[in-house]
Scaffold this motif. Sequence first.
Motif, PDB file in Angstrom:
ATOM      1  N   SER A   1     -25.594   1.342  43.544  1.00 38.59           N
ATOM      2  CA  SER A   1     -25.273   1.656  44.930  1.00 38.59           C
ATOM      3  C   SER A   1     -24.163   0.726  45.445  1.00 38.59           C
ATOM      4  O   SER A   1     -23.284   1.141  46.209  1.00 38.59           O
ATOM      5  CB  SER A   1     -26.567   1.536  45.730  1.00 38.59           C
ATOM      6  OG  SER A   1     -26.308   1.292  47.042  1.00 38.59           O
TER       7      SER A   1
ATOM      8  N   LYS B   1     -29.890  -0.662  42.901  1.00 38.94           N
ATOM      9  CA  LYS B   1     -29.179  -1.517  43.865  1.00 38.94           C
ATOM     10  C   LYS B   1     -27.730  -1.791  43.425  1.00 38.94           C
ATOM     11  O   LYS B   1     -26.787  -1.640  44.194  1.00 38.94           O
ATOM     12  CB  LYS B   1     -29.953  -2.833  44.004  1.00 38.94           C
ATOM     13  CG  LYS B   1     -29.594  -3.624  45.202  1.00 38.94           C
ATOM     14  CD  LYS B   1     -30.699  -4.629  45.500  1.00 38.94           C
ATOM     15  CE  LYS B   1     -30.153  -5.750  46.349  1.00 38.94           C
ATOM     16  NZ  LYS B   1     -29.902  -6.994  45.642  1.00 38.94           N
TER      17      LYS B   1
ATOM     18  N   ARG C   1     -24.706  -5.268  54.098  1.00 37.11           N
ATOM     19  CA  ARG C   1     -25.811  -4.355  53.729  1.00 37.11           C
ATOM     20  C   ARG C   1     -25.300  -2.925  53.796  1.00 37.11           C
ATOM     21  O   ARG C   1     -24.969  -2.429  54.866  1.00 37.11           O
ATOM     22  CB  ARG C   1     -26.992  -4.529  54.705  1.00 37.11           C
ATOM     23  CG  ARG C   1     -27.698  -5.837  54.498  1.00 37.11           C
ATOM     24  CD  ARG C   1     -28.935  -5.976  55.362  1.00 37.11           C
ATOM     25  NE  ARG C   1     -29.266  -7.379  55.496  1.00 37.11           N
ATOM     26  CZ  ARG C   1     -28.829  -8.172  56.457  1.00 37.11           C
ATOM     27  NH1 ARG C   1     -28.065  -7.671  57.418  1.00 37.11           N
ATOM     28  NH2 ARG C   1     -29.161  -9.440  56.509  1.00 37.11           N
ATOM     29  N   PHE C   2     -25.269  -2.303  52.638  1.00 32.23           N
ATOM     30  CA  PHE C   2     -24.719  -0.946  52.554  1.00 32.23           C
ATOM     31  C   PHE C   2     -25.839   0.065  52.798  1.00 32.23           C
ATOM     32  O   PHE C   2     -26.912  -0.048  52.200  1.00 32.23           O
ATOM     33  CB  PHE C   2     -24.112  -0.764  51.163  1.00 32.23           C
ATOM     34  CG  PHE C   2     -23.462   0.563  50.955  1.00 32.23           C
ATOM     35  CD1 PHE C   2     -22.398   0.959  51.740  1.00 32.23           C
ATOM     36  CD2 PHE C   2     -23.914   1.414  49.955  1.00 32.23           C
ATOM     37  CE1 PHE C   2     -21.790   2.187  51.541  1.00 32.23           C
ATOM     38  CE2 PHE C   2     -23.302   2.644  49.744  1.00 32.23           C
ATOM     39  CZ  PHE C   2     -22.249   3.025  50.540  1.00 32.23           C
ATOM     40  N   PRO C   3     -25.605   1.048  53.678  1.00 32.05           N
ATOM     41  CA  PRO C   3     -26.664   2.038  53.935  1.00 32.05           C
ATOM     42  C   PRO C   3     -26.777   3.018  52.771  1.00 32.05           C
ATOM     43  O   PRO C   3     -26.134   4.057  52.750  1.00 32.05           O
ATOM     44  CB  PRO C   3     -26.188   2.736  55.214  1.00 32.05           C
ATOM     45  CG  PRO C   3     -24.703   2.554  55.225  1.00 32.05           C
ATOM     46  CD  PRO C   3     -24.397   1.302  54.456  1.00 32.05           C
ATOM     47  N   ALA C   4     -27.593   2.656  51.783  1.00 34.13           N
ATOM     48  CA  ALA C   4     -27.619   3.409  50.525  1.00 34.13           C
ATOM     49  C   ALA C   4     -28.479   4.674  50.589  1.00 34.13           C
ATOM     50  O   ALA C   4     -28.372   5.538  49.737  1.00 34.13           O
ATOM     51  CB  ALA C   4     -28.115   2.511  49.405  1.00 34.13           C
ATOM     52  N   ALA C   5     -29.333   4.803  51.608  1.00 33.66           N
ATOM     53  CA  ALA C   5     -30.303   5.902  51.609  1.00 33.66           C
ATOM     54  C   ALA C   5     -29.716   7.199  52.175  1.00 33.66           C
ATOM     55  O   ALA C   5     -30.344   7.892  52.954  1.00 33.66           O
ATOM     56  CB  ALA C   5     -31.538   5.485  52.405  1.00 33.66           C
ATOM     57  N   LEU C   6     -28.480   7.527  51.761  1.00 36.68           N
ATOM     58  CA  LEU C   6     -27.843   8.733  52.292  1.00 36.68           C
ATOM     59  C   LEU C   6     -28.190   9.933  51.408  1.00 36.68           C
ATOM     60  O   LEU C   6     -28.375   9.796  50.206  1.00 36.68           O
ATOM     61  CB  LEU C   6     -26.326   8.522  52.339  1.00 36.68           C
ATOM     62  CG  LEU C   6     -25.856   7.413  53.271  1.00 36.68           C
ATOM     63  CD1 LEU C   6     -24.379   7.095  53.053  1.00 36.68           C
ATOM     64  CD2 LEU C   6     -26.086   7.806  54.728  1.00 36.68           C
TER      65      LEU C   6
ATOM     66  N   ARG D   1     -29.552   7.870  47.476  1.00 33.58           N
ATOM     67  CA  ARG D   1     -30.855   7.204  47.676  1.00 33.58           C
ATOM     68  C   ARG D   1     -31.611   7.006  46.368  1.00 33.58           C
ATOM     69  O   ARG D   1     -32.596   6.280  46.330  1.00 33.58           O
ATOM     70  CB  ARG D   1     -31.696   7.942  48.708  1.00 33.58           C
ATOM     71  CG  ARG D   1     -32.013   9.345  48.342  1.00 33.58           C
ATOM     72  CD  ARG D   1     -32.975   9.967  49.355  1.00 33.58           C
ATOM     73  NE  ARG D   1     -33.015  11.395  49.176  1.00 33.58           N
ATOM     74  CZ  ARG D   1     -32.793  12.287  50.120  1.00 33.58           C
ATOM     75  NH1 ARG D   1     -32.536  11.894  51.337  1.00 33.58           N
ATOM     76  NH2 ARG D   1     -32.852  13.560  49.857  1.00 33.58           N
TER      77      ARG D   1
ATOM     78  N   TYR E   1     -19.925  11.288  48.725  1.00 34.20           N
ATOM     79  CA  TYR E   1     -19.765  10.270  49.774  1.00 34.20           C
ATOM     80  C   TYR E   1     -18.377   9.620  49.703  1.00 34.20           C
ATOM     81  O   TYR E   1     -17.671   9.500  50.698  1.00 34.20           O
ATOM     82  CB  TYR E   1     -20.865   9.215  49.630  1.00 34.20           C
ATOM     83  CG  TYR E   1     -20.790   8.151  50.686  1.00 34.20           C
ATOM     84  CD1 TYR E   1     -21.004   8.453  52.028  1.00 34.20           C
ATOM     85  CD2 TYR E   1     -20.484   6.839  50.358  1.00 34.20           C
ATOM     86  CE1 TYR E   1     -20.909   7.488  53.012  1.00 34.20           C
ATOM     87  CE2 TYR E   1     -20.399   5.855  51.327  1.00 34.20           C
ATOM     88  CZ  TYR E   1     -20.617   6.187  52.644  1.00 34.20           C
ATOM     89  OH  TYR E   1     -20.525   5.221  53.617  1.00 34.20           O
TER      90      TYR E   1
END
Length: 314
Positions: free
Chosen positions: A132, A129, A76-81, A125, A88
């Motif tokens: 990301s 999907k 699970r990639f923390p996409a909400a950066l 963010r 990034y």
Amino acid sequence: MSWAVTLDDVGRRYRAGGRWVLRGVDLEVRAGTLLRVEGGNGSGKSTLLRLLAGVEAPSAGRIRGLPGTRGYVPERFPAALPLTAAAYVTHLGRVRGLRGRAAARESTRWLERLGAGPYAGTRMRELSKGSSQKVAVAQALVGRPALLVLDEAWTGLDQSARAVLDEVVRERVAEGGAVVFVEHDPARLAAAPDAVVRIAAGGLAERAERGPRARAGTEPRPRTPRLRIEARGTPGAGAPAGLPRGARCRVTPEGVLSLTVPAAASDAALRTLLAAHPGWHVRSVREEDAAREEDAVQERGGPVGPAREEAGPG
Ligand SMILES: Nc1ncnc2c1ncn2[C@@H]1O[C@H](COP(=O)(O)OP(=O)(O)OP(=O)(O)O)[C@@H](O)[C@H]1O
């Protein structure tokens, strides 16, 4: 350059006194090799990958030789950066030792190769999907890490990005990097891995090494190893019902059970034992060959090491 990561008797549990997710894991990942990790849902594949990526530490045993540069695509990639995709990936390039401009150039190159060039300037963010996921893959590849750890990294990618990732994995291995991956599609890089390990009952139940001929898909997988499960039950209890196919079971009148099963069926056998009435107290789960060797040593009166793994409660 030749290097290897070695796991010695590694165990992992998520709280003191809790269940061992992995136990007694011995594994070597050498430079220039591709390793596939298999196992059912919840068997501990992601846990093993996090240990190899160095983002988690083992609760028991030792991991030696982790290379300084590691790329990791988490499940699970923390996409909400709040950063843009390019910022990034560039940041990760700097973390892996690239200087400013080189990091930015590499970031652009990977994003473009994966088909994410058009949204390099989009905030993470706001990405879809799949887009990301392309960034998740790009951040792992930037700086050409010596060890690449891919946890279902193909999931969510479109077909062309999947093909690029297949290609990149082969390139990294040919360049002398090591790649470890988990993937639910059995056809993914099917003939490419140098080794396939399977996790069952918390340990590496099966390890298939493949030689150069097998790389071309012509060599059969080695014989499936068997595990020996030893348990104690009520005196006079017979063999438990409902054991999986291929199981061989012996029970003494005192209620001592010795069961051998193909490694792939060990989870099912353990579930049967743990759910039986009256119950079985599982004492050890070992590879059959290792158990035989220990029996032979014991018969000769020599020392016996502790059972490598306890699978039951208590
Ligand atoms: N951070 C955590 N805290 C507590 N338990 C965890 C944690 N991470 C994993 N686990 C537990 O460890 C076990 C193995 O999980 P893991 O994600 O490694 O399995 P997996 O084989 O990758 O599963 P899947 O195929 O479903 O992705 C599971 O029972 C899970 O609930």
